[in-house]
Design an enzyme around this catalytic site. Sequence first.
Site, mmCIF file in Angstrom:
data_model
loop_
_atom_site.group_PDB
_atom_site.id
_atom_site.type_symbol
_atom_site.label_atom_id
_atom_site.label_comp_id
_atom_site.label_asym_id
_atom_site.label_seq_id
_atom_site.Cartn_x
_atom_site.Cartn_y
_atom_site.Cartn_z
ATOM 1 N N HIS A 1 0.882 -1.174 0.000
ATOM 2 C CA HIS A 1 0.000 0.000 0.000
ATOM 3 C C HIS A 1 0.915 1.219 0.000
ATOM 4 C CE1 HIS A 1 -2.259 -2.992 2.439
ATOM 5 N NE2 HIS A 1 -3.361 -2.451 1.964
ATOM 6 N N ASP B 1 2.339 1.961 3.359
ATOM 7 C CA ASP B 1 3.301 1.026 3.969
ATOM 8 C C ASP B 1 4.722 1.484 3.700
ATOM 9 O OD1 ASP B 1 1.075 -0.656 4.243
ATOM 10 O OD2 ASP B 1 1.553 -1.760 2.405
ATOM 11 N N GLU C 1 -10.735 -6.583 -4.385
ATOM 12 C CA GLU C 1 -10.582 -7.621 -3.362
ATOM 13 C C GLU C 1 -11.819 -7.649 -2.461
ATOM 14 O OE1 GLU C 1 -6.788 -7.668 -1.357
ATOM 15 O OE2 GLU C 1 -7.707 -8.489 0.453
ATOM 16 N N GLU D 1 -9.044 -13.463 -1.206
ATOM 17 C CA GLU D 1 -8.248 -13.785 -0.016
ATOM 18 C C GLU D 1 -8.935 -14.889 0.776
ATOM 19 O OE1 GLU D 1 -6.667 -10.598 2.512
ATOM 20 O OE2 GLU D 1 -7.137 -11.872 4.237
ATOM 21 N N ASP E 1 -4.693 -13.734 -2.364
ATOM 22 C CA ASP E 1 -4.037 -13.365 -1.119
ATOM 23 C C ASP E 1 -4.066 -14.610 -0.243
ATOM 24 O OD1 ASP E 1 -3.333 -10.851 -1.810
ATOM 25 O OD2 ASP E 1 -4.582 -9.813 -0.342
ATOM 26 N N ASP F 1 -0.526 -12.509 2.154
ATOM 27 C CA ASP F 1 -1.145 -11.462 2.977
ATOM 28 C C ASP F 1 -1.346 -12.088 4.359
ATOM 29 O OD1 ASP F 1 -2.430 -9.378 4.084
ATOM 30 O OD2 ASP F 1 -4.016 -9.219 2.581
HETATM 31 C C1 XLS Z 1 -7.300 -6.351 4.526
HETATM 32 C C2 XLS Z 1 -6.923 -6.567 3.134
HETATM 33 C C3 XLS Z 1 -5.869 -5.622 2.581
HETATM 34 C C4 XLS Z 1 -5.773 -5.739 1.093
HETATM 35 C C5 XLS Z 1 -5.025 -4.640 0.429
HETATM 36 O O1 XLS Z 1 -7.967 -7.164 5.147
HETATM 37 O O2 XLS Z 1 -6.521 -7.905 3.021
HETATM 38 O O3 XLS Z 1 -4.647 -5.797 3.189
HETATM 39 O O4 XLS Z 1 -5.215 -6.954 0.686
HETATM 40 O O5 XLS Z 1 -5.517 -3.405 0.776
HETATM 41 CA CA CA Z 2 -7.236 -10.214 5.618
HETATM 42 CA CA CA Z 3 -5.761 -9.027 1.315
#
Ligand code: XLS
Ligand code: CA
Ligand code: CA
Length: 437
Positions: free
Chosen positions: A99, A102, A230, A266, A294, A337
């Site tokens: 991000h 980060d 996402e 994810e 993810d 992630d």
């Molecule tokens: C949070 C998300 C975030 C995304 C990217 O739960 O997983 O980290 O992957 O913004």
């Molecule tokens: Ca997460």
């Molecule tokens: Ca994520």
Amino acid sequence: MTYFKNVGKIAYEGKGSDNPLAFKHYNPKETVLGKTMEEHLRFAVAYWHTFTGSGSDPFGVGTAVRAWDRPDAMDQAKARVEANFEFLEKIGIPYYCFHDRDIAPEGETLQQTNKNLDIIVDMLESNMKSSGAKLLWNTANMFTNPRFVHGAGTTSNAEVYAYAGAQLKKSLEIGKRLGAENYVFWGGREGYETLLNTDMALELDNLARLFHMAIAYSKEIGFGAQFLIEPKPKEPSKHQYDFDAATTIAFLQKYDLKEYFKLNLEANHATLAGHTFEHEIRVAAINGMLGSLDANQGDLLLGWDTDEFPTDLYATTLTMYEVLKAGGIGKGGVNFDAKVRRGSFEDEDLFLAHIAGMDSYAWGLKAAAKLIEDKVLDNIVDNRYRSFRDGIGAEIVSGKATLQSLEQYALQNNPIKNESGRQERIKLLLSEVIFSV
Ligand code: XLS
Ligand code: CA
Ligand code: CA
């Protein structure tokens, strides 16, 4: 400077090795179904968990002691960049993801924030050139700063919306500069708490407008990354608009955005939505929307977004099965992630955790390939649906059937015969395959 002094290059030593700092299953150059493991898995390190995260939780401050800790925020940001590239090289992961917030601290003004970013992006760019490491995706953090209290693209405040647009523009420029292969939109605060003060229709229209602006600007600057949304059902918002794959696809369809996006799925978000990861991947794949993964896992006993490193072999096998069946992950990858637990606060834990995740995915890949090669599930599924291959079933599938023809068939077909689905037997077969590779 060297940050991970006690760790060298992580090598593949194979099953039977008792070296904790070696791979037992991930052998990057080993070929599985015609492609190397490296090509199948396209691993990525998540900058936020590995280099920015501190191990804090709602009840306590950070526990991690990092060799890149520095009193000054910009000095720390620079040290993190160096640590990131050393880590990628030693662990043998080709990609990373971040991000905007980060990599560089926010300044007093947007101008200052962007200046901080420029300094760090310069560093990232030169490190990427010298190391060959690549950016799987970048994204804009439009959820941490208090200005996003009511959302970013779905805020009730046009001033915040404008700020979000400016932040997004900068992030797309950074993605272009660093050759990001994908660009992710995760709407942490794109949702609502109560309908009593919410104009849902306006919020969703505005979110779609922001996505259209991102497409237009990317075209203008020649940023060719694959755009990914996402999904996540909750946390931090109570109701997040991108609840799961199906909801997100419906949103993209409604706003004529579907052709410009794919999904970044994810594992922990799938389980928070009451789905398995493989369900989410299948939904995306059958709609042509599988983008990237993810990789992590949630703790089903806790029920919040724990972002643990993936170690559940049943889950990694079924995940890789879905990916292989979908024809691969394409421009996407397998991004960890995931964060080490608060009690795993030593730098070496970052290696051990990634090795655990990589070996679990490699193991899952091998098991999934065996399921495919031996047609274990294909034969079961083919047989289960065989009634659709001829007779009335073939008529249904070809679109020739009508309610009249179905009635005619049903009236003379008495009694109906059903067969067992044999789930229990199939689950044991799955275990046998996982532990045979
Ligand atoms: C949070 C998300 C975030 C995304 C990217 O739960 O997983 O980290 O992957 O913004
Ligand atoms: Ca997460
Ligand atoms: Ca994520």
